[in-house]
Motif scaffolding. Structure first.
Motif, PDB file in Angstrom:
ATOM      1  N   ILE A  61       0.849  -1.191   0.000  1.00  0.00           N
ATOM      2  CA  ILE A  61       0.000   0.000   0.000  1.00  0.00           C
ATOM      3  C   ILE A  61       0.888   1.246   0.000  1.00  0.00           C
ATOM      4  N   THR A  62       0.652   2.149  -0.958  1.00  0.00           N
ATOM      5  CA  THR A  62       1.469   3.356  -1.094  1.00  0.00           C
ATOM      6  C   THR A  62       0.597   4.597  -1.111  1.00  0.00           C
ATOM      7  N   GLY A  63       0.941   5.560  -0.285  1.00  0.00           N
ATOM      8  CA  GLY A  63       0.355   6.894  -0.347  1.00  0.00           C
ATOM      9  C   GLY A  63       1.402   7.834  -0.912  1.00  0.00           C
ATOM     10  N   ASN A  64       1.215   8.313  -2.129  1.00  0.00           N
ATOM     11  CA  ASN A  64       2.236   9.120  -2.786  1.00  0.00           C
ATOM     12  C   ASN A  64       2.556  10.395  -2.011  1.00  0.00           C
ATOM     13  N   GLN A  65       1.558  10.953  -1.322  1.00  0.00           N
ATOM     14  CA  GLN A  65       1.749  12.181  -0.552  1.00  0.00           C
ATOM     15  C   GLN A  65       1.609  11.945   0.957  1.00  0.00           C
ATOM     16  N   GLY A  66       1.490  10.696   1.359  1.00  0.00           N
ATOM     17  CA  GLY A  66       1.406  10.406   2.781  1.00  0.00           C
ATOM     18  C   GLY A  66       0.505   9.223   3.077  1.00  0.00           C
ATOM     19  N   LEU A  67       0.762   8.576   4.198  1.00  0.00           N
ATOM     20  CA  LEU A  67      -0.041   7.423   4.621  1.00  0.00           C
ATOM     21  C   LEU A  67      -0.216   7.492   6.133  1.00  0.00           C
ATOM     22  N   LEU A 128       3.869  -0.849   3.850  1.00  0.00           N
ATOM     23  CA  LEU A 128       3.253   0.476   3.858  1.00  0.00           C
ATOM     24  C   LEU A 128       4.312   1.492   3.463  1.00  0.00           C
ATOM     25  N   THR A 129       4.003   2.334   2.468  1.00  0.00           N
ATOM     26  CA  THR A 129       4.994   3.277   1.951  1.00  0.00           C
ATOM     27  C   THR A 129       4.377   4.656   1.775  1.00  0.00           C
ATOM     28  N   ALA A 130       5.118   5.693   2.177  1.00  0.00           N
ATOM     29  CA  ALA A 130       4.726   7.079   1.930  1.00  0.00           C
ATOM     30  C   ALA A 130       5.725   7.681   0.957  1.00  0.00           C
ATOM     31  N   GLY A 131       5.234   8.078  -0.212  1.00  0.00           N
ATOM     32  CA  GLY A 131       6.108   8.605  -1.250  1.00  0.00           C
ATOM     33  C   GLY A 131       6.649   7.501  -2.133  1.00  0.00           C
ATOM     34  N   THR A 132       7.309   7.902  -3.204  1.00  0.00           N
ATOM     35  CA  THR A 132       7.915   6.949  -4.128  1.00  0.00           C
ATOM     36  C   THR A 132       9.316   7.422  -4.492  1.00  0.00           C
ATOM     37  N   ALA A 133      10.054   6.559  -5.155  1.00  0.00           N
ATOM     38  CA  ALA A 133      11.398   6.933  -5.597  1.00  0.00           C
ATOM     39  C   ALA A 133      11.353   8.074  -6.609  1.00  0.00           C
ATOM     40  N   ASN A 134      10.191   8.275  -7.256  1.00  0.00           N
ATOM     41  CA  ASN A 134      10.049   9.336  -8.251  1.00  0.00           C
ATOM     42  C   ASN A 134       9.483  10.629  -7.661  1.00  0.00           C
ATOM     43  N   SER A 135       9.299  10.673  -6.344  1.00  0.00           N
ATOM     44  CA  SER A 135       8.817  11.892  -5.711  1.00  0.00           C
ATOM     45  C   SER A 135       9.845  13.004  -5.872  1.00  0.00           C
ATOM     46  N   SER A 136       9.386  14.237  -5.749  1.00  0.00           N
ATOM     47  CA  SER A 136      10.290  15.377  -5.871  1.00  0.00           C
ATOM     48  C   SER A 136      10.967  15.660  -4.543  1.00  0.00           C
ATOM     49  N   ALA A 137      12.016  16.473  -4.597  1.00  0.00           N
ATOM     50  CA  ALA A 137      12.708  16.854  -3.372  1.00  0.00           C
ATOM     51  C   ALA A 137      11.786  17.633  -2.438  1.00  0.00           C
ATOM     52  N   ALA A 138      10.863  18.396  -3.024  1.00  0.00           N
ATOM     53  CA  ALA A 138       9.914  19.157  -2.206  1.00  0.00           C
ATOM     54  C   ALA A 138       8.989  18.237  -1.431  1.00  0.00           C
ATOM     55  N   ASP A 139       8.665  17.081  -2.004  1.00  0.00           N
ATOM     56  CA  ASP A 139       7.781  16.131  -1.329  1.00  0.00           C
ATOM     57  C   ASP A 139       8.407  15.571  -0.052  1.00  0.00           C
ATOM     58  N   ARG A 164       8.052   2.255   5.017  1.00  0.00           N
ATOM     59  CA  ARG A 164       9.055   3.125   4.406  1.00  0.00           C
ATOM     60  C   ARG A 164       8.463   4.504   4.138  1.00  0.00           C
ATOM     61  N   SER A 165       9.323   5.528   4.182  1.00  0.00           N
ATOM     62  CA  SER A 165       8.860   6.877   3.902  1.00  0.00           C
ATOM     63  C   SER A 165       9.999   7.705   3.320  1.00  0.00           C
ATOM     64  N   ILE A 166       9.650   8.604   2.385  1.00  0.00           N
ATOM     65  CA  ILE A 166      10.651   9.541   1.874  1.00  0.00           C
ATOM     66  C   ILE A 166      10.820  10.713   2.840  1.00  0.00           C
ATOM     67  N   GLY A 167       9.844  10.898   3.739  1.00  0.00           N
ATOM     68  CA  GLY A 167       9.881  11.993   4.697  1.00  0.00           C
ATOM     69  C   GLY A 167       9.789  11.473   6.118  1.00  0.00           C
ATOM     70  N   GLN A 168       9.097  12.210   6.956  1.00  0.00           N
ATOM     71  CA  GLN A 168       8.954  11.828   8.353  1.00  0.00           C
ATOM     72  C   GLN A 168       8.219  10.491   8.487  1.00  0.00           C
ATOM     73  N   LEU A 169       8.730   9.639   9.405  1.00  0.00           N
ATOM     74  CA  LEU A 169       8.087   8.358   9.696  1.00  0.00           C
ATOM     75  C   LEU A 169       7.910   8.292  11.215  1.00  0.00           C
ATOM     76  N   THR A 170       6.669   8.308  11.658  1.00  0.00           N
ATOM     77  CA  THR A 170       6.372   8.301  13.091  1.00  0.00           C
ATOM     78  C   THR A 170       5.557   7.061  13.442  1.00  0.00           C
ATOM     79  N   ALA A 171       6.046   6.292  14.404  1.00  0.00           N
ATOM     80  CA  ALA A 171       5.345   5.086  14.867  1.00  0.00           C
ATOM     81  C   ALA A 171       5.028   5.241  16.349  1.00  0.00           C
ATOM     82  N   SER A 172       3.729   5.272  16.663  1.00  0.00           N
ATOM     83  CA  SER A 172       3.298   5.417  18.060  1.00  0.00           C
ATOM     84  C   SER A 172       2.442   4.252  18.517  1.00  0.00           C
ATOM     85  N   GLY A 173       2.328   3.216  17.679  1.00  0.00           N
ATOM     86  CA  GLY A 173       1.497   2.065  18.011  1.00  0.00           C
ATOM     87  C   GLY A 173       2.312   0.797  18.150  1.00  0.00           C
ATOM     88  N   THR A 174       1.667  -0.336  17.878  1.00  0.00           N
ATOM     89  CA  THR A 174       2.267  -1.660  18.042  1.00  0.00           C
ATOM     90  C   THR A 174       2.374  -2.361  16.699  1.00  0.00           C
TER      91      THR A 174
END
Length: 333
Positions: A61-67, A128-139, A164-174
């Motif tokens: 499952i991938t969210g190009n702009q966030g998950l 679970l993935t946020a963003g892709t290898a083709n995302s921009s630097a701004a993303d 995986r994430s191209i940006g911030q990755l926060t895990a607060s669960g189990t």
């Protein structure tokens, strides 16, 4: 897949097979798993916590702009299969397979009291993935993968959870993958400006909050055969990877550009297990398994205030391995 438009799943998805299913890949602008009190943003694919039982052996499952996995959401990843139903004997030649087969989720372990064998059902993995290898630097600055407080994601023993994430990755669960593998890593973008953004410095991280729990400890399972003898499975602890893999023999690490922050109260567990079994020729014997491994790697910094354990299951078994690496990145001017 949807890069900018809405992806709607109004129908029913099935990947069920007799011996296992295939892989389901879904990509949308943003992905929300569970229910959120806030209004769902346009372009967001919303999946229920009970979505992951469609018979597939892997979910990507991938969210190009966030998950986001919403607070309190429970996700149990299982793999139902087909078996012959009662109507199979009355099904004629040329009939549809569905007429003879019924969908079924086996018990986690099948006991064979005659042979003294435990057989685990086939399970499914989750990515679970946020963003892709083709995302921009701004993303990289705006894309976030968030596993909310009180959320619980579980796969069958021996299976894997990859986040995986191209940006911030926060895990607060189990995250539960007993005797399996859990990895939380960064995803590099191919945009040439991405390296320049990293070289300037940033605060993005793989952040394990105070309530985070990653559990790949094994669980011993036992049963009794027809003679009253105890048999079972005693597996080694699993593998936890935060930030990247570490190759101790080569002295190298595939470290993430993200900081690694493990807050006080967070727990990473990769313990072995033990059980008392009746072993032919040895009688009643205490059997213990080895602890697993925990790897933490970053190219920017590590703040490790949580609790880590990879204990052996008992006497005769080895403790696990903790590997920590702080790499030095090189950037082209």
């Amino acid at each position: 897949s949807s890069d900018s438009g809405d992806l709607s799943l109004g129908g029913e998805l099935r990947g069920t097979g007799v011996n296992g299913g295939g892989t389901l890949k879904l990509a949308a602008n943003k992905v929300l798993i569970g229910n959120n009190s806030a209004p769902v943003e346009p372009g967001t694919l919303q999946l229920g916590g009970d979505f992951f039982d469609k018979g597939f052996s892997a979910y990507d499952i991938t969210g190009n702009q966030g998950l986001t996995v919403a607070d309190g959401t429970r996700v149990d990843v299982t793999m139902p299969v087909y078996r012959f139903g009662e109507q199979a004997l009355n099904t004629g030649i040329g009939a549809e397979p569905a007429d003879a087969l019924q969908r079924w989720t086996p018990q986690l372990y099948q006991e064979d009291a005659i042979k003294g064998v435990l057989t685990q059902r086939r399970g499914a993995s989750l990515s679970l993935t946020a963003g892709t290898a083709n995302s921009s630097a701004a993303d990289m600055a705006s894309t976030v993968l968030n596993l909310g407080k009180g959320s619980v994601i579980s796969v069958d023993p021996g299976q894997g959870i990859d986040v995986r994430s191209i940006g911030q990755l926060t895990a607060s669960g189990t995250l539960n993958a007993w005797g399996g593998r859990v990895s939380l890593t960064g995803l590099s973008v191919t945009d040439t400006e991405g390296e320049a953004v990293n070289a300037q410095g940033h605060g993005r991280s793989i952040w394990l909050g105070e309530q985070a729990l990653i559990d790949v400890s094994s669980r011993a399972v036992t049963a009794q055969d027809m003679r009253g003898q105890t048999y079972g499975l005693v597996r080694d602890g699993g593998q936890i990877v935060i930030g990247g893999q570490i190759d101790a023999e080569k002295g190298s690490a595939s470290a993430s550009e993200l900081f690694v922050v493990v807050r006080e109260g967070a727990r990473l567990q990769a313990d072995g297990s033990h059980a008392v079994l009746d072993i032919p020729g040895q009688g009643r014997t205490s059997v213990a398994s080895n602890g697993g491994s925990i790897s933490l790697a970053s190219a920017n910094g590590l703040y490790l205030d949580g609790a880590f354990s990879a204990h052996s299951g008992g006497t005769g078994a080895a403790g696990g391995k903790l590997s920590v690496a702080l790499e030095t990145p090189y950037y082209v001017k």
